[in-house]
Design a protein around this motif. Structure first.
Motif, short mmCIF file in Angstrom:
data_model
loop_
_atom_site.label_atom_id
_atom_site.label_comp_id
_atom_site.label_asym_id
_atom_site.label_seq_id
_atom_site.Cartn_x
_atom_site.Cartn_y
_atom_site.Cartn_z
N SER A 165 0.81 -1.22 0.00
CA SER A 165 0.00 0.00 0.00
C SER A 165 0.85 1.27 0.00
CB SER A 165 -0.98 -0.01 1.17
OG SER A 165 -0.29 -0.22 2.36
N SER A 166 2.19 1.11 -0.03
CA SER A 166 3.05 2.30 -0.09
C SER A 166 2.83 3.00 -1.43
CB SER A 166 4.52 1.90 0.05
OG SER A 166 4.93 1.15 -1.07
N GLY A 167 3.06 4.32 -1.43
CA GLY A 167 2.90 5.10 -2.67
C GLY A 167 3.73 4.53 -3.80
N MET A 168 4.91 4.05 -3.46
CA MET A 168 5.85 3.50 -4.43
C MET A 168 5.25 2.33 -5.22
SD MET A 168 9.33 1.75 -3.02
CE MET A 168 9.73 3.04 -1.86
N HIS A 169 4.36 1.57 -4.57
CA HIS A 169 3.80 0.38 -5.22
C HIS A 169 2.31 0.47 -5.55
CE1 HIS A 169 7.39 -1.98 -5.33
NE2 HIS A 169 7.69 -1.48 -4.15
N VAL A 178 -5.21 3.09 -16.09
CA VAL A 178 -4.70 2.54 -14.82
C VAL A 178 -5.83 2.45 -13.80
CG1 VAL A 178 -2.99 2.81 -12.98
CG2 VAL A 178 -2.45 3.56 -15.31
N VAL A 179 -5.99 1.27 -13.21
CA VAL A 179 -6.99 1.08 -12.16
C VAL A 179 -6.57 1.93 -10.96
CG1 VAL A 179 -7.97 -0.60 -10.56
CG2 VAL A 179 -7.46 -1.27 -12.92
N PRO A 180 -7.43 2.84 -10.49
CA PRO A 180 -7.02 3.71 -9.37
C PRO A 180 -6.77 2.92 -8.09
CG PRO A 180 -9.12 4.43 -10.32
CD PRO A 180 -8.80 3.10 -10.93
N ALA A 181 -5.79 3.36 -7.32
CA ALA A 181 -5.53 2.73 -6.02
C ALA A 181 -6.65 3.09 -5.06
CB ALA A 181 -4.19 3.21 -5.48
N TYR A 206 -0.45 4.85 0.91
CA TYR A 206 -1.00 5.82 -0.03
C TYR A 206 -0.37 7.21 0.05
CZ TYR A 206 -4.29 2.05 -0.18
OH TYR A 206 -4.83 0.82 -0.28
N GLN A 207 0.83 7.31 0.65
CA GLN A 207 1.48 8.60 0.67
C GLN A 207 2.71 8.56 -0.22
OE1 GLN A 207 1.71 10.78 4.16
NE2 GLN A 207 -0.51 10.78 4.16
N ASN A 208 3.34 9.71 -0.37
CA ASN A 208 4.57 9.84 -1.15
C ASN A 208 4.44 9.33 -2.57
OD1 ASN A 208 5.72 10.50 1.37
ND2 ASN A 208 6.02 8.33 1.77
N ARG A 209 3.32 9.52 -3.15
CA ARG A 209 3.19 9.05 -4.54
C ARG A 209 4.13 9.76 -5.45
NH1 ARG A 209 -3.00 7.82 -5.24
NH2 ARG A 209 -3.09 6.22 -3.64
N GLY A 267 0.93 3.66 -6.40
CA GLY A 267 0.74 4.86 -7.20
C GLY A 267 0.43 4.56 -8.67
N GLU A 268 -0.55 5.29 -9.22
CA GLU A 268 -0.97 5.04 -10.60
C GLU A 268 0.16 5.32 -11.59
OE1 GLU A 268 -2.84 6.92 -8.51
OE2 GLU A 268 -4.78 5.91 -8.34
N GLU A 269 0.91 6.41 -11.35
CA GLU A 269 1.96 6.74 -12.31
C GLU A 269 3.08 5.72 -12.31
OE1 GLU A 269 3.02 10.90 -11.99
OE2 GLU A 269 0.95 11.43 -12.52
N ALA A 270 3.41 5.24 -11.12
CA ALA A 270 4.47 4.22 -11.02
C ALA A 270 4.04 2.96 -11.77
CB ALA A 270 4.74 3.89 -9.56
N ARG A 271 2.76 2.61 -11.66
CA ARG A 271 2.28 1.39 -12.32
C ARG A 271 2.22 1.57 -13.84
NH1 ARG A 271 -2.81 0.08 -10.53
NH2 ARG A 271 -3.11 1.90 -9.20
N LEU A 272 1.81 2.77 -14.26
CA LEU A 272 1.80 3.04 -15.71
C LEU A 272 3.23 2.97 -16.27
CD1 LEU A 272 0.18 3.92 -18.25
CD2 LEU A 272 0.78 6.28 -17.63
#
Ligand SMILES: [Zn+2]
Length: 300
Positions: free
Chosen positions: A98-102, A125-128, A297-300, A104-109
């Motif tokens: 659930s960390s922003g790093m994993h 991208v499926v929203p978190a 859900y932080q530090n996206r 986050g929509e942009e990271a996944r894209l």
């Protein structure tokens, strides 16, 4: 090594049967997950990056209710949890997932479009969203109706890594636990010392499976990869591996990454075997590695 035959293709996903009741599904970046069907329910093992609706794709494959389990918390394995809104995961990887790093929509894209992809945007991208998580532990079982799948904890690539044993098909669905590019250099990885213990634990099950189907790489690796990994960890801990300096494997990994064995053709170690390990010298021993404690859900 087992071959797969192409079966079904959409804009985002490809799938093929690897056993009568098991479908391998791959995403845009070649990341892989597995749908195992019993008589009463199906188990989705990993969830790709969450680019395109895997849930809609799976609805075309089965009418069974679907449970989702993730082998670990990395973004290329957890995308579908944001569609199903619940999953089974080892507690050690809940914060990582659930960390922003994993999440986050942009990271996944970015992961899904590593190889340039035509017409794929953030809108795909499926929203978190918050996800209900059920903890799983070593020795737990999923009963799918006539099909039993067992959880084996293999901390290493991440502290909460598990693999799933399918005795009937003599296969393990192994995520990123042990393969030709086993990454132990990431934040959230365990030490080489702990990984060695994990591989000894996995080896106790070797009579029950022949191959490991992982999160990348199209083909299964033979179970001898586990023994190869044990030998490599011992060499790393005694300084006898090749120690080849390699660039960090991702934005998230640390400097000073080392590859244990020289690669030859097809990514295979020139010395033979089916395991290779990327690590850092400050991650050899238990005490040197700290668990991830990020705010979800932080530090996206
Ligand atoms: Zn991973």
């Amino acid at each position: 090594m087992e071959q797969t035959t192409e079966m079904r293709e959409s804009k985002f996903f490809k799938s093929s049967k690897i056993f009568e009741n098991v479908t391998l599904i791959s995403g845009l970046a070649g990341e892989q997950c597995y749908l195992v069907e019993g008589s009463e329910r199906a188990l989705l093992i990993d969830g790709l990056t969450g680019v395109g609706s895997l849930r809609a794709y799976i609805r075309e494959l089965t009418d069974l209710p679907v449970l989702v389990v993730v082998t670990h918390g990395h973004l290329d394995h957890t995308g579908a949890v944001f569609e199903y809104r619940e999953c089974f995961i080892h507690p050690e990887d809940m914060a990582l997932m659930s960390s922003g790093m994993h999440s986050g929509e942009e990271a996944r894209l970015e992961f899904a479009t590593r190889k340039p992809q035509e017409g794929i945007t953030l809108a795909d991208v499926v929203p978190a969203v918050p996800v209900k998580t059920y903890p799983i532990y070593d020795g737990d079982m999923f009963d799918l109706g006539g099909v039993m799948i067992e959880v084996i904890a293999v901390p290493g690539h991440t502290r909460g890594t598990v693999v799933l044993l399918d005795r009937a098909n003599r296969a393990v669905y192994s995520g990123d636990a042990c393969n030709l590019n086993t990454l132990l250099n990431l934040p959230g990885s365990a030490s080489i010392e702990e990984y060695l213990e994990s591989l000894h634990h996995l080896k106790q099950y070797e009579g029950a499976f022949d191959v490991m189907w992982g999160g990348h790489g199209k083909r299964a690796v033979p179970k001898s990869a586990v023994e190869d990994g044990i030998r490599l960890c011992e060499e790393i801990l005694t300084g006898k591996d090749d120690r080849i300096a390699v660039p960090p494997t991702s934005k998230r990994s640390k400097e000073g990454c080392l590859l244990a064995k020289q690669r030859g053709e097809n990514f295979l170690p020139v010395e033979g075997g089916y395991c290779n390990i990327v690590y850092t010298l400050d991650g050899l021993h238990r005490a040197e590695k700290q668990p991830i404690r990020e705010i979800p859900y932080q530090n996206r």
